[in-house]
Design an enzyme around this catalytic site. Structure first.
Site, PDB file in Angstrom:
ATOM      1  N   ASP A 273      34.096  43.645  47.837  1.00  0.00           N
ATOM      2  CA  ASP A 273      34.874  42.485  47.417  1.00  0.00           C
ATOM      3  C   ASP A 273      33.937  41.279  47.401  1.00  0.00           C
ATOM      4  O   ASP A 273      32.746  41.433  47.160  1.00  0.00           O
ATOM      5  CB  ASP A 273      36.074  42.267  48.345  1.00  0.00           C
ATOM      6  CG  ASP A 273      37.262  41.637  47.626  1.00  0.00           C
ATOM      7  OD1 ASP A 273      37.083  40.542  47.056  1.00  0.00           O
ATOM      8  OD2 ASP A 273      38.362  42.216  47.632  1.00  0.00           O
ATOM      9  N   HIS A 296      31.751  41.218  44.587  1.00  0.00           N
ATOM     10  CA  HIS A 296      32.428  40.390  43.596  1.00  0.00           C
ATOM     11  C   HIS A 296      31.835  38.994  43.517  1.00  0.00           C
ATOM     12  O   HIS A 296      32.472  38.080  42.985  1.00  0.00           O
ATOM     13  CB  HIS A 296      33.920  40.302  43.911  1.00  0.00           C
ATOM     14  CG  HIS A 296      34.647  41.598  43.747  1.00  0.00           C
ATOM     15  ND1 HIS A 296      36.019  41.725  43.885  1.00  0.00           N
ATOM     16  CD2 HIS A 296      34.198  42.845  43.446  1.00  0.00           C
ATOM     17  CE1 HIS A 296      36.381  42.984  43.691  1.00  0.00           C
ATOM     18  NE2 HIS A 296      35.278  43.687  43.427  1.00  0.00           N
TER      19      HIS A 296
END
Length: 469
Positions: A273, A296
């Site tokens: 993430d 991310h």
């Protein structure tokens, strides 16, 4: 004394022996209570021998004589990675917490199996947790006696606290990553507990603490977020290594919330993430020299979920590298939120095969379809400077709110080209975003900011002044 009044040398000799014996007894008493400079390793039968000590000349082993060192083996920890050492760790913490400038020592080669635990202050100032071995979590949901907890290791109400060392905190998260809530419910020790995905525990959390330093350790394979700071101030994270697979869900590297005066530097983060996530209540955050990927990217948000107030200001991200990440530098807000993000600088960022290097998404929607809403978190004074490298899908995506435009965006010295493996490029997007380009940008489509003074549309029927930062 001799007959002529001169002291007898034998008396001096006997007196010296008495002083030596008294000093030795005092030193042994201090060592038995964790105050010595050597580590004691309990073995079967209750006897002690010197074990797991390091002859390294590292600064971490250069303790001052008689400094207050509390090594966990002296308090009953086995360190075999099988026996639950939670109680021994808690007792060690309680003892060290009461002593100024104390150091809690987890020796190298030790594997300290710890169940969910809260290590709480206030403590005497200068407490150090020295991790040279490994702290490991229980091996999955079946082994968690309190699955309702949101974190594994929870530090609370601390002041002037340091974690350092050459060791590792291992969350053993692989057993959690792909389990559905229904399957997980069947694995819980307490079957009456309800469970959903958001309950997967964070590995290390700091709450309501001041002047923290985390340096040099590794944190790996958390069930969810690896390292979280909530309601903290005066935080410094340096030379950290955080790692989990790129497909491990929701495993943010570092999560900041309601925290101020934060520095994160010289660290490597790979996860599933956001490498670093900055949430509401954060200000005066400086992030530099970060290598991120997979993951991310570095994100502000998502902010304003369920109409909540979000306030973020004075954020600097600089001198960092993004490799094979989904995004580079991103701001994401939910529709319907209120508040503001202001005074943000992204500078000297290198990207390599990043899907979308520059993103503002004010229509963020996680999972499913979200209804259109008029209110929005306002974005202003956002700077992009020296953003260079390659992208895989879209160079820039600025999707600002229909009702409240993004304002005072500045962009300069941005050079982005498609990566050699790129397939199916998307057209660059600037929607309701106002500002100017101060220097060269490439491709030319990046020069898409609108100029002038935008007029915000009426956002809602209620008084927004009650929801300002």
């Amino acid at each position: 004394m001799s007959n002529n009044g001169v002291p007898n040398p034998i008396h001096y000799w006997l007196l010296s022996i008495q002083i030596f014996l008294f000093s030795s007894s005092a030193l042994n008493a201090r060592t038995a209570h964790g105050w010595g400079t050597k580590h004691q390793n309990p073995i079967k039968g209750g006897s002690h021998n010197l074990g797991h000590g390091s002859s390294s000349s590292s600064v971490y082993d250069s303790y001052q004589p008689y400094s207050p060192i509390f090594d966990v083996p002296s308090f009953g920890a086995r360190g075999d990675g099988v026996s639950d050492d939670s109680k021994a760790f808690q007792v060690t913490w309680s003892a060290a917490c009461a002593v100024k400038n104390a150091t809690i020592k987890i020796p190298s080669k030790f594997r300290l199996l710890i169940s969910p635990i809260t290590l709480q202050g206030p403590c005497e100032p200068g407490l150090v947790l020295q991790i040279d071995g490994m702290i490991v979590a229980p091996g999955g949901p079946r082994m968690w006696l309190k699955p309702e907890l949101l974190q594994w290791i929870n530090f609370k109400n601390l002041h002037d606290f340091v974690i350092q060392g050459r060791g590792t905190i291992n969350g053993q998260g692989s057993a959690w990553w792909w389990i559905t809530p229904r399957i997980l419910q069947n694995q819980l020790t307490n079957r009456n507990s309800r469970y959903d995905d958001i309950m997967k525990p964070t590995a290390v959390r700091f709450y309501s603490s001041l002047n923290l330093t985390i340096r040099d350790i590794q944190i790996q394979n958390s069930p969810r977020c690896h390292l979280k700071f909530d309601n903290c101030a005066g935080v410094k994270v340096t030379n950290l290594s955080i790692s989990s697979p790129g497909d491990s869900p929701n495993t943010d590297g570092i999560h900041l919330q309601n925290s101020q005066r934060v520095e994160v530097e010289n660290s490597t983060i790979s996860c599933g993430d956001d490498c670093i996530s900055i949430q509401t209540g954060c200000s005066d955050v400086n992030i530099r020299n970060i290598k991120c990927g997979p993951g991310h990217g570095i994100s502000i948000g998502g902010l304003g979920k369920d109409g909540t107030l979000a306030c973020v200001s004075n954020i600097v991200v600089q001198n960092s590298i993004m490799v094979d990440t989904l995004y580079g530098i991103r701001i994401k807000t939910w529709q319907g939120g209120v508040g503001s993000v202001k005074s943000v600088i992204f500078s000297d960022i290198k990207v390599s095969n990043v899907k979308v290097p520059i993103m503002i998404d004010q229509f963020y929607c996680e999972g499913g379809t979200c209804r259109n809403k008029t209110d929005a978190v306002s974005l202003t004074n956002i700077t992009y400077n020296q953003i260079n490298g390659t992208y895989a899908t879209q160079a820039i995506h600025l999707a600002c709110s229909d009702s409240i435009p993004c304002t005072n965006i500045s962009m300069g010295n941005v050079l982005l080209t498609p990566s050699t493996t790129t397939k199916g490029l998307m057209q660059d997007l600037c929607w309701n975003s106002y500002g100017k380009s101060l220097a060269t940008v490439f491709p030319p489509s990046l020069n898409c900011l609108e100029t002038g003074n935008p007029l915000s549309k009426k956002a809602s029927n209620f008084n927004r002044t009650h929801f300002t930062c």
